[in-house]
Each structure stands twice: as C-alpha cells, then as structure tokens.
Design an enzyme around this catalytic site. Sequence first.
Site, short mmCIF file in Angstrom:
data_model
loop_
_atom_site.label_atom_id
_atom_site.label_comp_id
_atom_site.label_asym_id
_atom_site.label_seq_id
_atom_site.Cartn_x
_atom_site.Cartn_y
_atom_site.Cartn_z
N GLU A 74 42.26 16.29 46.77
CA GLU A 74 42.67 17.15 47.01
C GLU A 74 43.82 17.13 48.18
O GLU A 74 44.75 18.69 48.18
CB GLU A 74 42.50 18.88 45.98
CG GLU A 74 41.83 18.49 45.33
CD GLU A 74 41.95 19.32 44.42
OE1 GLU A 74 43.76 18.30 43.80
OE2 GLU A 74 41.93 18.84 42.75
N TYR A 120 42.07 45.85 50.21
CA TYR A 120 41.83 45.24 51.13
C TYR A 120 42.03 43.20 49.93
O TYR A 120 42.77 42.62 51.04
CB TYR A 120 40.60 44.44 51.30
CG TYR A 120 39.98 45.13 52.42
CD1 TYR A 120 40.16 46.43 53.33
CD2 TYR A 120 39.70 43.87 53.52
CE1 TYR A 120 39.75 46.59 54.12
CE2 TYR A 120 39.72 43.94 55.01
CZ TYR A 120 39.89 45.56 55.78
OH TYR A 120 39.67 46.07 57.03
P1 13P Z 1 36.73 16.41 45.77
O1 13P Z 1 35.38 16.25 46.10
O2 13P Z 1 37.63 15.30 45.72
O3 13P Z 1 37.78 17.42 46.95
O4 13P Z 1 37.37 17.06 44.39
C1 13P Z 1 36.94 18.85 44.45
C2 13P Z 1 37.70 19.16 43.52
O5 13P Z 1 37.27 20.61 43.86
C3 13P Z 1 38.36 19.30 42.56
O6 13P Z 1 39.41 20.23 42.33
#
Ligand code: 13P
Length: 211
Positions: A74, A120
């Site tokens: 990501e 909040y």
């Molecule tokens: P990564 O292990 O590549 O960070 O991906 C995990 C995740 O949350 C994908 O949305």
Amino acid sequence: MSNEDRLRDELVVLGRSLYDRGLAHGSAGNLSVKLSDGWLMSPTNSCLGRLDPARLSRLDAQGRLVDGDAPSKETFLHLAMYGERATCGAVVHLHSVHAVAVSCLDGLDPQDAFPPITAYAVMQVGQLALVPYFPPGDPALAEAVRSVASKHHSILLANHGPVVAGSSLSAAVGAMEELEQTARLVLLLDGHRTRLLDPAQVADLQRRFPG
Ligand code: 13P
C-alpha cells in the site's frame, strides 16, 4: 540518537501497541512516517506487533526503496496521502474489526460515512470519506485515495479498512483509535433511536478545534 532512529523506534512501539490491543492482526495494516528526505514504511507481509527497527523500508524522496525490506504493497496509497496533504507527517492503515465492518455496510454517505454521534469523532476523525472497493495494493486504490485526500484526512476503503493521515505518528494513531471506537459505537447504536449532534453543534466543534 538521530531523529530517524527515534522515528524508527516510535513506529515499532506504536505498531506493537496496536497489535497488542487487537487493532492489528496477522500481517494486516501498515504504518509510515515522513523523514526530511523520504519516508519510513512498514515492510510488506510484516506483523505490526513484531517490526524490527533496522529492517523498516527506507524510501527516498521519490518513494524508491533505498534500504530495508520490501515496502508495504500500500506504499502508493500512503504516498498519495502525503502528496495531497502538505501537513501530513504519518499515515496509518488498519484492518481493525469495527471499522472494517462499517466499510462493508451498504448505503453509507461517501462524503461522510459516520453520522455525527460524538464530539471526539467530529474533532479527530472529521468527515470520513468512503472510496469504492479495489484489491489491496491496486494502483486504482491509491488513485481513489488521492482523489479525496486533499479534503479528508480519514478515509474508509470499502470492504477493506480505514486510512488516517496525521501530523505525526502519535496523532495519526490517536485519530485511528477514535475512528475504530466510533465505528464500534455506530454498530452498537444500529437499530436504536439515536440523537445525533445537530449541524450547529458540529460547526461549533469545527470552529473550536480546527483540524
Ligand atoms: P502489506 O503487508 O503489504 O503492508 O499489506 C497489508 C495490508 O493491510 C493490505 O491492505
């Protein structure tokens, strides 16, 4: 200790804290923090509870890996947040249970996915944008985030999970915790007659506590 080393340690401590409290599980979720000349990112397929400060992905100012393990899939989504938000110092993405549950609900307002139930939530989450479903790591997901990131620091990825940008790691994690608690409250209140904050009360909070 250098500023970068301090940020490495902080990212690891906050990742472990999120994991220990059940806000992250398995290899889901990713964290990043801005440096003067690039970013630190959690490596792909890593467990947020067991990050190694020496193996964090170190990206240069162009987002290229220069040191450490391969970065989160990501990464482009995180870079889209930084690119659209000048004040962004850190980004948190989780698959926390209640926020994911809300991300699967039909009929959410894509500009403001949570009703204004608490002060909040208004102050720390703000208007939660909803972007359509794309597979994890898909460039189209990063582009969907980019299209709303200048107006929203909190974004919900449909059938996936939340993303929050903050001025620092602790600010982004704090806002993410508020987002998860708000999602839990939204689900708890489902089916119950609920008194929402009215538009004047929301505007008053926004005036008193500008993002
Ligand atoms: P990564 O292990 O590549 O960070 O991906 C995990 C995740 O949350 C994908 O949305």
